[in-house]
Design a protein around this motif. Structure first.
Motif, PDB file in Angstrom:
ATOM      1  N   ALA A  83      41.965  41.269  45.691  1.00 41.76           N
ATOM      2  CA  ALA A  83      42.052  39.781  45.726  1.00 41.76           C
ATOM      3  C   ALA A  83      41.726  39.159  46.750  1.00 41.76           C
ATOM      4  CB  ALA A  83      43.294  39.316  44.982  1.00 41.76           C
ATOM      5  N   ALA A  84      42.337  39.202  48.017  1.00 39.98           N
ATOM      6  CA  ALA A  84      41.958  38.620  49.184  1.00 39.98           C
ATOM      7  C   ALA A  84      40.370  39.030  49.649  1.00 39.98           C
ATOM      8  CB  ALA A  84      42.809  39.315  50.368  1.00 39.98           C
ATOM      9  N   LEU A  86      37.854  39.603  47.602  1.00 41.32           N
ATOM     10  CA  LEU A  86      37.004  38.612  46.824  1.00 41.32           C
ATOM     11  C   LEU A  86      36.936  37.192  47.193  1.00 41.32           C
ATOM     12  CD1 LEU A  86      38.144  39.680  42.950  1.00 41.32           C
ATOM     13  CD2 LEU A  86      36.142  40.582  44.204  1.00 41.32           C
ATOM     14  N   ARG A  87      38.143  36.707  47.494  1.00 40.51           N
ATOM     15  CA  ARG A  87      38.080  35.338  48.127  1.00 40.51           C
ATOM     16  C   ARG A  87      37.699  35.546  49.348  1.00 40.51           C
ATOM     17  NH1 ARG A  87      40.745  34.746  44.028  1.00 40.51           N
ATOM     18  NH2 ARG A  87      42.976  34.102  43.417  1.00 40.51           N
ATOM     19  N   ALA A  88      37.524  36.310  50.174  1.00 46.09           N
ATOM     20  CA  ALA A  88      36.765  36.430  51.595  1.00 46.09           C
ATOM     21  C   ALA A  88      35.313  36.083  51.637  1.00 46.09           C
ATOM     22  CB  ALA A  88      37.535  37.157  52.376  1.00 46.09           C
ATOM     23  N   ASP A  89      34.695  36.819  50.369  1.00 50.35           N
ATOM     24  CA  ASP A  89      33.345  36.735  50.326  1.00 50.35           C
ATOM     25  C   ASP A  89      32.809  35.623  49.853  1.00 50.35           C
ATOM     26  OD1 ASP A  89      30.655  37.369  49.516  1.00 50.35           O
ATOM     27  OD2 ASP A  89      31.278  39.370  49.031  1.00 50.35           O
ATOM     28  N   ASP A  90      32.042  34.786  50.844  1.00 52.05           N
ATOM     29  CA  ASP A  90      31.540  33.441  50.448  1.00 52.05           C
ATOM     30  C   ASP A  90      30.350  33.577  49.398  1.00 52.05           C
ATOM     31  OD1 ASP A  90      33.450  32.354  52.058  1.00 52.05           O
ATOM     32  OD2 ASP A  90      32.071  32.525  53.829  1.00 52.05           O
ATOM     33  N   GLU A  94      34.366  31.636  43.050  1.00 48.86           N
ATOM     34  CA  GLU A  94      35.784  31.935  42.841  1.00 48.86           C
ATOM     35  C   GLU A  94      36.017  32.599  41.555  1.00 48.86           C
ATOM     36  OE1 GLU A  94      40.034  29.467  42.429  1.00 48.86           O
ATOM     37  OE2 GLU A  94      38.444  28.373  43.334  1.00 48.86           O
ATOM     38  N   PRO A  96      39.257  33.909  39.432  1.00 52.11           N
ATOM     39  CA  PRO A  96      40.598  34.171  39.127  1.00 52.11           C
ATOM     40  C   PRO A  96      41.113  35.605  39.134  1.00 52.11           C
ATOM     41  CG  PRO A  96      39.666  32.704  37.456  1.00 52.11           C
ATOM     42  CD  PRO A  96      38.423  33.267  38.205  1.00 52.11           C
ATOM     43  N   ASP A 115      47.419  33.142  45.476  1.00 52.77           N
ATOM     44  CA  ASP A 115      46.526  32.584  44.721  1.00 52.77           C
ATOM     45  C   ASP A 115      46.099  33.420  43.491  1.00 52.77           C
ATOM     46  OD1 ASP A 115      46.175  30.723  46.688  1.00 52.77           O
ATOM     47  OD2 ASP A 115      44.270  31.912  47.488  1.00 52.77           O
ATOM     48  N   CYS A 116      46.944  34.611  43.057  1.00 53.32           N
ATOM     49  CA  CYS A 116      46.958  35.281  41.767  1.00 53.32           C
ATOM     50  C   CYS A 116      48.081  34.990  40.919  1.00 53.32           C
ATOM     51  CB  CYS A 116      46.941  37.004  42.424  1.00 53.32           C
ATOM     52  SG  CYS A 116      45.521  37.295  43.482  1.00 53.32           S
ATOM     53  N   ARG A 139      40.733  27.349  36.266  1.00 53.00           N
ATOM     54  CA  ARG A 139      39.824  27.719  37.235  1.00 53.00           C
ATOM     55  C   ARG A 139      38.441  27.875  36.872  1.00 53.00           C
ATOM     56  NH1 ARG A 139      43.375  32.000  40.629  1.00 53.00           N
ATOM     57  NH2 ARG A 139      44.933  31.042  40.782  1.00 53.00           N
TER      58      ARG A 139
END
Length: 143
Positions: A83-84, A86-90, A94, A96, A115-116, A139
């Motif tokens: 999950a981290a 995924l969130r780090a890839d700009d 987004e 969920p 965030d999960c 989301r």
């Protein structure tokens, strides 16, 4: 053809139907995958699955889903690490993530992946569908 009627894609009310949400189920546990996927399909979600975080990552890069449901204990990466990432890839929208964990893991996982959304195993169908609906409503951008 005789006996077949054309079905109006707008539905009986004439209003267009919203597109079906696409969900990626990620788990190395075949029994869990076989339990989750049919429930989601029966609820009219479009469902794909991956056995591990690496395969899921390739699918997401190619065509991001609307939501990911993943085991907390994935092969190669933990669910929280996945999950981290995924969130780090700009380059990704987004997406969920709902993590499925054992009862004893929930508190630590909530701190590791704040965030999960979390679902504690065994996952009941109504709780799965409630969590999916809630995450998509919170989301998912309007289409």
């Amino acid at each position: 053809m005789k006996g077949l009627r054309a079905i109006d894609p707008a539905g009986p009310s004439g209003a267009p139907r919203p597109p079906r949400a696409r969900i990626l189920v990620v788990t190395g546990d075949a029994a869990l995958r076989e339990a989750l996927c049919p429930v989601l399909r029966a609820a009219h979600y479009e469902v794909d699955s991956a056995d591990d975080a690496i395969a899921a990552g390739y699918r997401i890069l190619r065509d991001p889903p609307d939501l990911v449901v993943a085991s907390a204990d994935l092969p190669w990466l933990s669910g929280a690490e996945f999950a981290a990432a995924l969130r780090a890839d700009d380059t990704l929208p987004e997406v969920p993530v709902i993590l499925v964990c054992e009862r004893g893991e929930a508190d630590a996982l909530a701190k590791e992946a704040p965030d999960c959304a979390l679902l504690v195993s065994p996952v009941l169908a109504d709780r799965l569908l409630e969590a999916v609906g809630r995450e998509l409503a919170l989301r998912r951008p309007a289409r």
